[in-house]
Write an enzyme that holds these catalytic residues in place. Structure first.
Site, mmCIF file in Angstrom:
data_model
loop_
_atom_site.group_PDB
_atom_site.id
_atom_site.type_symbol
_atom_site.label_atom_id
_atom_site.label_comp_id
_atom_site.label_asym_id
_atom_site.label_seq_id
_atom_site.Cartn_x
_atom_site.Cartn_y
_atom_site.Cartn_z
ATOM 1 N N ARG A 1 29.381 46.282 33.676
ATOM 2 C CA ARG A 1 30.653 46.083 34.383
ATOM 3 C C ARG A 1 30.919 47.257 35.329
ATOM 4 O O ARG A 1 31.299 47.072 36.480
ATOM 5 C CB ARG A 1 31.766 45.976 33.321
ATOM 6 C CG ARG A 1 33.168 45.825 33.832
ATOM 7 C CD ARG A 1 34.142 45.786 32.647
ATOM 8 N NE ARG A 1 35.493 45.471 33.020
ATOM 9 C CZ ARG A 1 36.505 45.345 32.149
ATOM 10 N NH1 ARG A 1 36.290 45.497 30.864
ATOM 11 N NH2 ARG A 1 37.715 45.063 32.559
ATOM 12 N N ASN B 1 34.195 35.959 29.494
ATOM 13 C CA ASN B 1 34.489 35.928 30.932
ATOM 14 C C ASN B 1 33.235 35.828 31.788
ATOM 15 O O ASN B 1 32.166 36.227 31.333
ATOM 16 C CB ASN B 1 35.245 37.217 31.315
ATOM 17 C CG ASN B 1 36.734 37.059 31.153
ATOM 18 O OD1 ASN B 1 37.260 35.980 31.376
ATOM 19 N ND2 ASN B 1 37.402 38.133 30.778
ATOM 20 N N CYS C 1 42.185 31.849 27.893
ATOM 21 C CA CYS C 1 42.526 33.113 28.530
ATOM 22 C C CYS C 1 43.919 33.469 28.048
ATOM 23 O O CYS C 1 44.715 32.581 27.727
ATOM 24 C CB CYS C 1 42.527 32.943 30.044
ATOM 25 S SG CYS C 1 42.971 34.451 30.910
ATOM 26 N N HIS D 1 42.313 32.636 36.008
ATOM 27 C CA HIS D 1 42.643 33.802 36.832
ATOM 28 C C HIS D 1 42.957 33.409 38.277
ATOM 29 O O HIS D 1 42.813 34.215 39.200
ATOM 30 C CB HIS D 1 41.522 34.868 36.794
ATOM 31 C CG HIS D 1 41.469 35.603 35.488
ATOM 32 N ND1 HIS D 1 40.583 36.612 35.222
ATOM 33 C CD2 HIS D 1 42.216 35.476 34.356
ATOM 34 C CE1 HIS D 1 40.771 37.074 33.999
ATOM 35 N NE2 HIS D 1 41.754 36.388 33.444
ATOM 36 N N TYR E 1 46.132 37.877 38.659
ATOM 37 C CA TYR E 1 44.844 38.093 39.322
ATOM 38 C C TYR E 1 44.848 37.645 40.776
ATOM 39 O O TYR E 1 43.938 37.992 41.532
ATOM 40 C CB TYR E 1 43.729 37.375 38.557
ATOM 41 C CG TYR E 1 43.290 38.139 37.330
ATOM 42 C CD1 TYR E 1 42.162 38.957 37.359
ATOM 43 C CD2 TYR E 1 44.020 38.088 36.155
ATOM 44 C CE1 TYR E 1 41.771 39.676 36.248
ATOM 45 C CE2 TYR E 1 43.644 38.805 35.041
ATOM 46 C CZ TYR E 1 42.516 39.593 35.085
ATOM 47 O OH TYR E 1 42.131 40.319 33.987
#
Ligand code: G6P
Length: 420
Positions: free
Chosen positions: A90, A144, A165, A195, A245
């Site tokens: 990440r 995710n 979520c 998102h 988001y």
């Protein structure tokens, strides 16, 4: 009933278990197996989880293992919460994207593409094993990017998948605390993708409170989204409540600047939080869910997961906002697109409620992102370089064939993606 947690060594696991113990009267789960590929971490989390269960629900047998078969056999519910490549992947993706002036967020940003590409094959492989080990199980996906992964699973591996979520429940709780009402009284007409959702209407016990909330609204933001505010005129024009988001799209330049200025990536922050959490889990005197868990972004996720499991098991016909295939609910997307939407949930699964067309004000963005998502699913399932490239070109935060190629070539090398 048996629950298997794929990615059981996650620091989030105690959160899930505390939700389970709260709902134990509604859901007769008497066996929980934590499955992970990292034995050390699994031991730390697993031993803590055992102590937790001994205190809160000694009647539930908890074990942990690295053996897939042992974990999955005869499971009734399977929760996935894996992170292929760990936080370091990440971090590296975020940094590389930022160096190329692209938002590298791991779900909404271009790094979400890389995460999907390395995650989908792994989860499809689990789905293959599930066919013989637990053919009737429900798969609850938290991994995710939840919407993309859920679509891949439903279409190509496990039709009995429901994607989750904590975003929608976070918005619901935010509305409830702003109005001083009970969360269970708040209804959201939530449409869109994971998102990438918009709340068109807010009701409290059936009374329309949309205007009131839009006027006083304090936007929902998860702990992992940098703080930035919209101009109020934008809210009034949009006339909906946007998922936190969406700031990556509506405030792209400002967000990019802010992310570049941050001293640490979110992945680095999470790595520190995880060290703190794992030290607590290793302490043999500890058996309570630590307060430091709230430093992770997945607040209330156990509530969402266990309420959903309860609605399925008890055949409740209850409305939950989850990710599932569109099947005609949103007229602006194809039937096979995974969407995040209010669904009627019962023992046959999650059935999206008809939602018609969405406003032109955000229809294009929703369709644009869905095209990117479906190209990503296709690329992951067929291992196609061309579809992968086109997926990134179609990502609204990339939008350039030159940048797409630079990013894709990096992702391929960094994550050993095998594309042809
Ligand atoms: C938010 C999102 C989740 C995400 C989480 C990340 O709550 O809705 O999809 O998994 O944040 O949290 P983290 O602590 O890993 O940044």
């Amino acid at each position: 009933m048996k629950l298997c947690v794929i990615g059981g060594g996650s620091t989030y696991t105690p959160e899930l278990l505390s939700g389970l113990t709260e709902k134990k009267k509604e859901i007769p789960i008497n066996e929980v197996v934590l499955l992970d590929i990292d034995p050390e971490r699994l031991k730390d989390v697993g031993e803590f989880a055992k102590r937790m269960m001994t205190h809160l629900a000694p009647e539930i047998k908890l074990s942990y293992t690295c053996d897939r078969k042992e974990a999955l056999i005869k499971a009734d519910f399977v929760v996935t919460q894996i992170r292929v490549g760990h936080q370091i992947a990440r971090h590296d993706d975020t940094i590389f994207c930022l160096k190329n002036d692209v938002i590298g967020q791991e779900t909404t940003g271009a790094a979400g593409f890389a995460k999907a590409m390395r995650t989908i094959p792994v989860l499809l492989d689990y789905a293959k094993d599930m066919q013989t080990l637990c053919p009737d199980a429900w798969l609850i996906n938290f991994t995710n990017p939840s919407g993309i992964v859920t679509e891949a699973l439903i279409r190509f591996g496990w039709p009995r998948t429901i994607g989750l979520c904590n975003g929608p429940i976070g918005m619901q709780m935010n509305v409830a605390s702003n109005l001083g009402v009970k969360v269970s009284d708040v209804g959201l007409d939530y449409v869109g993708l994971n998102h990438l959702g918009w709340v068109r209407k807010i009701t409290v016990k059936g009374r329309d409170c949309t205007e009131e909330i839009l006027n006083k609204f304090v936007p929902y933001t998860a702990t992992n989204i940098p703080e930035l505010d919209y101009d109020p005129t934008f809210y009034h024009a949009l006339k909906t409540l946007p998922n936190g988001y969406l700031k990556y799209y509506y405030l792209e330049d400002e967000m990019l600047k802010k992310l570049k200025e941050q001293r640490k990536t979110r992945a680095q922050v999470v790595m520190e939080v995880e060290e703190e959490l794992l030290a607590i889990y290793r302490d043999p005197t500890q058996h309570e869910k630590p307060a430091a868990l709230s430093k992770r972004g997945g607040a209330y996720y156990s509530h969402v997961a266990l309420s959903l499991i309860s609605a399925i098991y008890n055949d409740r016909n209850e409305v939950h906002i989850v990710n599932t295939l569109n099947n005609g609910a949103l007229k602006d997307l194809s039937d096979d697109a995974a969407i995040e939407i209010a669904c009627m949930v019962n023992k046959t699964g999650a059935h999206p409620l008809a939602a018609g067309h969405v406003d032109l004000a955000y229809r294009g963005l929703m369709q644009h992102v869905k095209a990117y998502e479906q190209l990503t699913v296709e690329a992951a399932v067929t291992s196609s370089y061309n579809r992968a490239l086109l997926a990134l070109v179609n990502h609204p935060l990339v939008n350039s064939e030159k940048k797409a190629k630079i990013l894709l070539d990096y992702f391929i090398k960094r994550h050993n993606l095998e594309l042809k």
